[in-house]
Design an enzyme around this catalytic site. Structure first.
Site, PDB file in Angstrom:
ATOM      1  N   ASP A  55      -3.958   3.153  -3.059  1.00  0.00           N
ATOM      2  CA  ASP A  55      -3.269   2.811  -4.307  1.00  0.00           C
ATOM      3  C   ASP A  55      -4.092   1.779  -5.066  1.00  0.00           C
ATOM      4  O   ASP A  55      -4.656   0.864  -4.462  1.00  0.00           O
ATOM      5  CB  ASP A  55      -1.874   2.242  -4.009  1.00  0.00           C
ATOM      6  N   THR A  59       0.773   0.922 -10.891  1.00  0.00           N
ATOM      7  CA  THR A  59       2.234   0.993 -10.975  1.00  0.00           C
ATOM      8  C   THR A  59       2.882   0.800  -9.611  1.00  0.00           C
ATOM      9  O   THR A  59       4.062   0.486  -9.536  1.00  0.00           O
ATOM     10  CB  THR A  59       2.701   2.348 -11.556  1.00  0.00           C
ATOM     11  N   VAL A  81      -7.800   6.550  -7.227  1.00  0.00           N
ATOM     12  CA  VAL A  81      -7.969   7.893  -6.692  1.00  0.00           C
ATOM     13  C   VAL A  81      -9.021   8.679  -7.464  1.00  0.00           C
ATOM     14  O   VAL A  81      -9.677   9.574  -6.902  1.00  0.00           O
ATOM     15  CB  VAL A  81      -6.611   8.642  -6.701  1.00  0.00           C
ATOM     16  N   TYR A 168       1.029  13.658 -19.304  1.00  0.00           N
ATOM     17  CA  TYR A 168       1.673  13.832 -18.001  1.00  0.00           C
ATOM     18  C   TYR A 168       1.981  15.303 -17.736  1.00  0.00           C
ATOM     19  O   TYR A 168       1.640  15.845 -16.684  1.00  0.00           O
ATOM     20  CB  TYR A 168       2.954  13.005 -17.950  1.00  0.00           C
ATOM     21  N   GLN A 185     -10.631  29.868  -4.222  1.00  0.00           N
ATOM     22  CA  GLN A 185     -12.088  29.913  -4.070  1.00  0.00           C
ATOM     23  C   GLN A 185     -12.563  29.370  -2.728  1.00  0.00           C
ATOM     24  O   GLN A 185     -13.511  29.911  -2.134  1.00  0.00           O
ATOM     25  CB  GLN A 185     -12.758  29.133  -5.203  1.00  0.00           C
ATOM     26  N   ARG A 211      12.886   3.639 -14.931  1.00  0.00           N
ATOM     27  CA  ARG A 211      13.412   4.954 -15.265  1.00  0.00           C
ATOM     28  C   ARG A 211      14.930   4.841 -15.349  1.00  0.00           C
ATOM     29  O   ARG A 211      15.513   3.822 -15.011  1.00  0.00           O
ATOM     30  CB  ARG A 211      12.933   5.980 -14.243  1.00  0.00           C
TER      31      ARG A 211
END
Length: 338
Positions: A55, A59, A81, A168, A185, A211
């Protein structure tokens, strides 16, 4: 951020899954200190998995996993990441890293799009090197503003590629497409979960990260009026965190499920105005409602068809909205006064 409520919920998750599917496995969790990621890290650590929690804390909250520091087999790695360069040999990868809250990802559209594109590529390349199994955490937002309810996985979506939420929505859609490309593939074992409005303890409420469930709860506990966008008639399908995490663990733990795409969410549709009233009642608040303009690009309905998850995994939500909200309100209240 480990307390009695979270401990009880972790025990319920452990009872609902095949523990042997994770015992002794090495698992990388991108976005591991975030809401869902931290719960997955907790459960896997208790099951004896070796866990790398990746991380960048843009956030995520380190306190969500701080109690795991020093636990045998647990490693926290602060890194992005999108630029992840280590090459750990892992059996499974959960790719959850992304900015999930509309108010936040609209302020950071480039980082949001890249987490779901370049970040997904990095995780798939790691899986390719070690023949790892990958679960990509997609979203109901991949459907955009759907016209079919309940919405099945076969629905192709109605998304505005240049809309205010496109970073997003299209990011998740591209992440799914990239998973499918690597599957076709390179024969990478990938699974895609389209998550619908999960909530519960550890869901951030402050600032741009809040949220609707956590925002309403914090406002009610602070004796503030709850901010409702539009007239509150828009709906969402709220799924308590134990059910969501149980589904995510079951989906990656099952053998012979490569390429599966599953909706994970509640079939019960709730109007936002009704959610606000429930939270006021459960928190014993004297709050009122304050109406704000409906945000551009927001969606009117959410309701998943979970037939596939029910048939393939034997999974369906077990925690009703009243029970889940009651536990979440209790957790927020305890966290606020500590």
């Amino acid at each position: 951020m480990m307390d009695a409520i979270v401990k009880e919920d972790i025990e319920q998750i452990k009872k609902s899954i095949d523990r042997e599917a994770f015992r002794g496995k090495s698992v990388l969790v991108s976005g591991g200190s975030g809401f869902l990621g931290s719960w997955i890290c907790d459960v896997l650590s208790e099951l004896g998995s070796k866990v790398i929690c990746l991380d960048n804390l843009s956030t995520g909250v380190f306190e969500n996993v701080q109690h795991l520091k020093g636990t045998k087999g647990f490693e926290f790695e602060k890194a992005d990441v999108c630029t992840y360069s280590r090459n750990p040999k892992v059996d499974m990868i959960y790719h959850l890293a992304s900015r999930p809250a509309p108010e936040d990802y609209q302020k950071h559209p480039v980082e949001t799009a890249l987490a779901n594109s370049e970040g997904t590529k990095q995780m798939l390349e790691l899986a390719r090197k070690h023949d790892s199994r990958v679960l990509f955490a997609s979203s109901s937002e991949a459907y955009g503003d759907p016209e079919v309810f309940p919405t099945p996985e076969s629905y192709e979506g109605r998304v505005n590629p240049l809309g205010p939420r496109s970073c997003y929505e299209e990011g998740k859609r591209f992440g799914e497409a990239l998973c499918k490309a690597y599957h076709d593939q390179y024969e990478i074992d990938v699974r895609i979960a389209r998550i619908f409005n999960s909530y519960g303890p550890r869901l951030r409420a402050e600032g741009f990260y809040g949220r609707v469930v956590s925002r309403f709860i914090l406002q009610s506990l602070n004796r503030e009026n709850l901010t409702v966008f539009g007239d509150g008639s828009q709906t969402r399908s709220f799924c308590y965190v134990t059910d969501t995490v149980s589904g995510l663990l079951a989906q990656i733990g099952e053998e012979e499920r490569s390429g599966d795409v599953l909706n994970l969410g509640s079939e019960d549709e709730t109007k936002i105005i009704d959610l606000a009233k429930k939270i006021i009642q459960l928190s014993h608040a004297r709050s009122g409602l304050r109406y704000l303009p409906f945000p551009p690009g927001d969606h009117l309905r959410r309701r998943p068809d979970i037939t596939k998850a029910r048939e393939m995994l034997g999974w369906e939500p077990k925690v009703g909205l009243d029970q889940g909200l009651s536990r979440t309100v209790k957790w927020f209240n305890k966290s606020r006064i500590q």
